[in-house]
Design an enzyme around this catalytic site. Sequence first.
Site, PDB file in Angstrom:
ATOM      1  N   GLY A 131       0.801  -1.161  -0.107  1.00 49.97           N
ATOM      2  CA  GLY A 131      -0.093   0.199  -0.144  1.00 49.97           C
ATOM      3  C   GLY A 131       0.633   1.316  -0.013  1.00 49.97           C
ATOM      4  N   ASP A 132       2.144   1.101  -0.051  1.00 56.18           N
ATOM      5  CA  ASP A 132       2.966   2.274  -0.043  1.00 56.18           C
ATOM      6  C   ASP A 132       2.929   2.978  -1.300  1.00 56.18           C
ATOM      7  OD1 ASP A 132       5.144   3.894   1.746  1.00 56.18           O
ATOM      8  OD2 ASP A 132       5.787   3.235  -0.301  1.00 56.18           O
TER       9      ASP A 132
END
Length: 211
Positions: free
Chosen positions: A162-163
């Site tokens: 999710g980065d």
Amino acid sequence: MTARGVRLSPQVIAIGVSHLRQTDRRLAAIIERVGACTLRPRGQIYESLFRSVLYQQLAGNAAAAIERRVKACFGGETPPPLEFLAASTDALRAAGLSRQKLAYLRDLAAHFADGRLNARRLARLGDGDLIGAVTAVHGVGEWTAHMLLIFSLGRPDVLPVGDYGVRKGVQRLYRLRDLPQREQMERIAAPWRPYRSIAAWYLWRSVDAAD
């Protein structure tokens, strides 16, 4: 595969970088440009979680200023859980904490104060179990747990799906039209196992260098 309990020591990083060079020629080019991996785990589980929650959804300079003011209320240090729970709401709000951020940090402190979370026990958990444990705290999500695993505990095989920086790095590396989603990220990163944390570090550095 890395054995259970392996951490990102300089020796493990050297082995991991060699593995990444051999398994992904595109990533090997980034490694060549960036140079040596200087990732060094810092421990301090509670302190790292406290800082991560404080910094969420804030620009870096603004978050750093609030962090300094909050720490100033506690002698310049990250407040221990019980001290933070006992601190004045007015003083913490005056330091710049929003009501929601204050509630999140108090929930974190409460989890450590009453023993629901314990740094030594957390350090012994596998990656998945640790993510489940810390995300029980309001305001701590998967991204924060991934950062804890990489930068505090030095787990070698964490892919922060999710980065934004890692996703942007993968997009540029493989010349994708859109930012990759979880399944595509995991598929692309499969050859990097069991050193995906090191790959993520190089992707962050590549994005920083390009911007």
